[in-house]
Design an enzyme around this catalytic site. Structure first.
Site: not given
Lengths: 100, 481
Positions: B74, B149, B173
């Site tokens: 990420k 997210s 997330s």
């Protein structure tokens, strides 16, 4: 709805410029979020006063006061846009004496 | 096209050890897949470096099961020399000068980083739509959001572009996009994984965790990234276990709680039915499953807004246009440099959250909202502790529903918070929790939440692997491939 002044106030706290066209949107959206947040005032905590800042249960620890590997100046300056030699350049932050 | 990446990690490892394939075959295949994909799951690819590393590995001994495995990271986890943006314009040319602790651990195991995945800007969002680099698409239906997210990490594993990705979880997330994309995502106990090198959003909630195709491989990845780190003062000294140790064990006798709130009318009926279905299976296998009351979970949204946004406003104060990141072109003084840089550099969701966060912590509000929230947080945590003193695990749905069409909630300042209704309480308490696929609604994956006690991730994996085996779902969105 929040007033324009209130939006200016919170934007200033967050160091954000607000464009004229954005006021209307922020007045509503910030009001919506703040209305939700205010619900926290009504939660019955049954006389509890203890707070919880973090789930961590670590005790305070101290690192040895010794010199370890450090970053090089060139690495540190690598991502800065305005530099001069070993320094980062910023606009003047103190006024001339006659301006005070 | 080769299909090594459709094999399990165990099978790939056997092929590598038998010298039937080389790490470069895996890397080439990963890039073939990524480059052929239109999901917008990646912000930056690491192709040149990944190929170089794969070739270098040919001379190294295969010393662990994740050797040579491609992994996606990420984009809020810093990688030395590899652009790290947090999906924000304000960091879009940021080149970190050090590796996050988890990246060091991954490199020590000779896993190969293929790229940095798309996400909501600064991890603020639950749909992937707040990214400066455009939204990621859901591999099950490209009209749908992938969740957020960690949108790109979940979508890339879901679409089988990579077998493993790292995500981060502040209010859901990892678990929320994992649920929407039909993959297994775990948020470890707070302090289990070092946050050193994670671009901070809300420091008392943030945690890095693995997103994988199945439960076993998730545990393998947690084995790699878990551990104490002197550079993160909240990282725990608790002993690191082999998190695969209970996988395959009998679940008979396990005590499981379901908070009534997690199965209330707010939650979609079909989603609840899927959880009920699992409950039946567990009871048949000799587990105890009880419904329990929880008083404070219903305050999760305002609680999160106060704590997460308050912490965020402080953490994101560092983006001032001075030391790194985007700088505005025209400014006449320092204040204008700050204000214009931040105005031009941050997206709307982030700006909204920073204004609220700054407001909450200012003057008398700190007592009125922030202090009160910390007391509620304590009460909520005590409630979880009390349940987990009587039960091994807590289950329920991960989300209120399945993935929804892109654009649905983009301009609604409140609705995106409600996506995290069931996941936020876990971050508040700092507990570990997984999202596990347990079925489909209209062709879209449904996720089940498994919440465990502190530092008991192996219990979550035990139940998760059992349910996974019982349901035996086809979780590959490519159909017959």
């Amino acid at each position: 709805m929040l007033s324009k002044n209130e939006v200016d106030h919170v934007a200033d706290l967050a160091r954000l410029h607000v464009d004229e066209a954005e006021y209307e949107l922020y007045e509503k959206q910030l009001y919506d979020i703040l209305s939700e947040i205010k619900k926290i005032e009504d939660v019955d905590v049954e006389g509890e006063t203890e707070i919880m800042i973090s789930p961590s249960t670590n005790k305070n620890t101290y690192s040895n006061d010794s010199i370890g590997p450090m970053l090089s100046t060139s690495d540190v300056l690598k991502n800065a846009k305005h530099t001069n030699g070993d320094f980062i350049v910023v606009p003047r932050v103190v006024a001339d004496s006659e301006e005070i | 096209m080769t299909k090594y990446l459709d094999l399990s990690i165990k099978e790939i490892n056997e092929l590598l050890k038998d010298k039937k394939i080389k790490p470069i075959d895996l890397v080439n295949e990963a890039f073939e897949r990524i480059e052929a994909s239109d999901l917008n799951a990646f912000i930056t690819l690491n192709k040149e470096e990944a190929i170089k590393e794969a070739l270098e590995l040919e001379n190294k001994e295969i010393d662990n099961i994740l050797f040579g495995i491609p992994v996606a990271i990420k984009d809020n986890i810093v990688t030395k020399g590899l652009r790290t943006t947090a999906a924000s314009h304000i960091l879009d040319d940021f080149n970190p000068i050090y590796d996050a602790e988890v990246i060091k651990k991954i490199k020590d195991k000779h896993m190969i980083i293929v790229g940095k995945t798309n996400m909501d800007e600064f991890a603020m969002g639950s749909t992937g739509e707040t990214s400066y680099f455009g939204n990621t698409l859901n591999p099950w239906d490209k009209k749908m959001v992938p969740g957020g997210s960690s949108s790109g990490s979940a979508a890339s594993v879901g679409a089988r572009l990579v077998p493993i990705a790292l995500g981060t979880d502040t209010g859901g997330s990892i678990r929320q996009p994992s649920s929407f994309c039909g993959v297994v995502g775990l948020k470890p106990t707070y302090g289990r994984v070092s946050r050193y090198g994670l671009i901070a959003f809300a420091s008392s909630l943030d945690q890095i965790g693995p997103i994988t195709r199945n439960v076993y491989e998730n545990a393998l990845m947690l084995n790699v990234i878990a551990g104490q780190d002197d550079k993160d003062m909240t990282s725990s000294y608790e002993e690191v276990k082999d998190y695969t140790c209970l996988i395959g064990e009998d679940v008979k006798g396990m005590k499981i709680a379901i908070p009534k709130f997690y199965m209330s009318e707010t939650i979609d009926k079909e989603v609840r039915d899927k959880v009920e279905n699992v409950t039946k299976i567990l009871k048949d296998k000799g587990c105890t499953v009880d419904y329990v009351d929880m008083k404070y979970v219903s305050s999760a949204i305002p609680l999160y807004q106060v704590i997460a946004l308050g912490e965020a406003s402080s953490n994101l104060a560092r983006y001032d246009g001075v030391r790194y990141g985007y700088v505005t072109k025209d400014f006449k003084d320092i204040n204008e440099l700050y204000k214009m840089t931040r105005y031009e550099g941050f997206g709307r969701e982030v700006k909204r959250r920073l204004m609220i966060g700054s407001y909450i912590l200012s003057g008398k509000n700190a007592d009125k909202y922030y202090r009160k929230a910390l007391i509620v947080r304590k009460k909520l945590t005590d409630e979880f502790k009390s349940i987990l003193s009587k039960y091994d695990l807590i289950i329920g749905p991960t989300n209120t529903n399945v993935a929804y069409p892109i654009g649905t909630k983009l301009d609604d300042a409140l609705k995106s918070f409600y996506d995290d209704l069931l996941t936020i309480p876990v971050n508040m308490a700092g507990l570990p929790a997984m999202s596990l696929p347990i079925g489909f609604k209209n062709g879209l994956p449904v996720g089940m939440h498994i919440i465990g006690n502190y530092f008991s991730e192996e219990e979550i994996y035990k139940l998760g692997s059992f349910v996974e085996k019982e349901l035996n779902l086809n979780l590959d969105p490519r159909g017959d491939k």
